[in-house]
Design an enzyme around this catalytic site. Sequence first.
Site, PDB file in Angstrom:
ATOM      1  N   TYR A 110      47.588   2.404   4.695  1.00 31.31           N
ATOM      2  CA  TYR A 110      47.521   0.951   4.801  1.00 31.31           C
ATOM      3  C   TYR A 110      46.607   0.572   5.953  1.00 31.31           C
ATOM      4  O   TYR A 110      46.191   1.405   6.758  1.00 31.31           O
ATOM      5  CB  TYR A 110      48.922   0.361   5.025  1.00 31.31           C
ATOM      6  CG  TYR A 110      49.413   0.490   6.450  1.00 31.31           C
ATOM      7  CD1 TYR A 110      49.368  -0.596   7.328  1.00 31.31           C
ATOM      8  CD2 TYR A 110      49.909   1.708   6.946  1.00 31.31           C
ATOM      9  CE1 TYR A 110      49.807  -0.478   8.636  1.00 31.31           C
ATOM     10  CE2 TYR A 110      50.344   1.828   8.244  1.00 31.31           C
ATOM     11  CZ  TYR A 110      50.301   0.738   9.096  1.00 31.31           C
ATOM     12  OH  TYR A 110      50.716   0.861  10.394  1.00 31.31           O
ATOM     13  N   LYS A 155      46.422   6.510   9.160  1.00 35.63           N
ATOM     14  CA  LYS A 155      47.223   5.286   9.089  1.00 35.63           C
ATOM     15  C   LYS A 155      48.024   5.327   7.784  1.00 35.63           C
ATOM     16  O   LYS A 155      47.720   4.627   6.806  1.00 35.63           O
ATOM     17  CB  LYS A 155      46.337   4.050   9.186  1.00 35.63           C
ATOM     18  CG  LYS A 155      47.091   2.816   9.648  1.00 35.63           C
ATOM     19  CD  LYS A 155      46.143   1.727  10.110  1.00 35.63           C
ATOM     20  CE  LYS A 155      46.881   0.449  10.501  1.00 35.63           C
ATOM     21  NZ  LYS A 155      47.706   0.594  11.696  1.00 35.63           N
ATOM     22  N   LEU A 196      46.577   6.976  16.958  1.00 40.77           N
ATOM     23  CA  LEU A 196      45.730   6.248  16.026  1.00 40.77           C
ATOM     24  C   LEU A 196      44.481   5.732  16.729  1.00 40.77           C
ATOM     25  O   LEU A 196      44.560   5.260  17.868  1.00 40.77           O
ATOM     26  CB  LEU A 196      46.511   5.068  15.444  1.00 40.77           C
ATOM     27  CG  LEU A 196      45.791   4.238  14.382  1.00 40.77           C
ATOM     28  CD1 LEU A 196      45.638   5.039  13.092  1.00 40.77           C
ATOM     29  CD2 LEU A 196      46.554   2.944  14.114  1.00 40.77           C
ATOM     30  N   GLU A 239      51.023   6.459  22.909  1.00 45.03           N
ATOM     31  CA  GLU A 239      50.674   5.078  22.551  1.00 45.03           C
ATOM     32  C   GLU A 239      51.967   4.310  22.344  1.00 45.03           C
ATOM     33  O   GLU A 239      53.069   4.857  22.545  1.00 45.03           O
ATOM     34  CB  GLU A 239      49.808   5.043  21.294  1.00 45.03           C
ATOM     35  CG  GLU A 239      50.429   5.708  20.081  1.00 45.03           C
ATOM     36  CD  GLU A 239      49.464   5.853  18.914  1.00 45.03           C
ATOM     37  OE1 GLU A 239      48.456   5.132  18.872  1.00 45.03           O
ATOM     38  OE2 GLU A 239      49.739   6.686  18.029  1.00 45.03           O
TER      39      GLU A 239
END
Length: 276
Positions: free
Chosen positions: A32, A142, A198, A174
């Site tokens: 996504y 992702k 990411l 993160e």
Amino acid sequence: MVITYFNGTFIDLDEKVIPIEERGHNFGDGIYDVIRVYNGKFFMLDAHLDRIFMSAEAIHLDLNRSRKALTNEFITCFEKSGETNADIYFQVTRGIATRNHLFPDCPVSLSIIVRPAKNFPTHETNAIMFHPDERWANCYIKSLNLLPNLLARQAAVSQGYVEAVLVKDGYVTEGSCTSVFIIKDGVMIVTPLSKQILSSITRMAVEKIASKFQIPIDYRHFTPDEMKAADEAFIVGTLIEITAVTHVEEVALGRGKVGEITKKLQQGFHELTLAG
């Protein structure tokens, strides 16, 4: 208005269209992305497309459409919404097939939702908490597999924090849905890219703004204690843009106020969105 699109057809948001044997439903077998539109202009669309096609390739998923074709689908959905500022959620799965761990030979399922842009709910005081990073080894993809992220974020919000900052092997990776920056002695510090985090599009924007303002960046791992001792900190993402962190658990950064470098980056980000 909200626009929903599934496999080439515009549908009602509440319409039941996903069969029980859809691969995303059964396995989280898909990817996504979320793209923001400012004043009718897609923000950093090429970077989003790069990440979409990279993620698809990483899980051996053929999107069965070119970058241009996918872009045209985004544009069509956005224009139909009638919005000026919007958030576009894109999802593609390996399709609808009898439940089996092996990849099926079937068309992919693609859905797009366009909503009026909605800013991340923040306050003058934004506190984060630390949480173990319990995700898989390929966070650079992702993918739809976000359960550890959801559990971490829910734990944080349930305790009055805006975000969970994830920690692995003693170092910050993160946030549950953000990239994390700290500032110490005028230097911006951020975790180097790897398969464990990411490649955030907003992070790319921040790096571009920092270069413009000649703010040095140190790409290195940092600890929770270093974050608590920082002069400033902020988290970034498509929907939250650049959000200052004023408190790290019980510790106030910069006397609990938004730092000057963070303010400069926020202003630079605003100018970047106006430029398209």
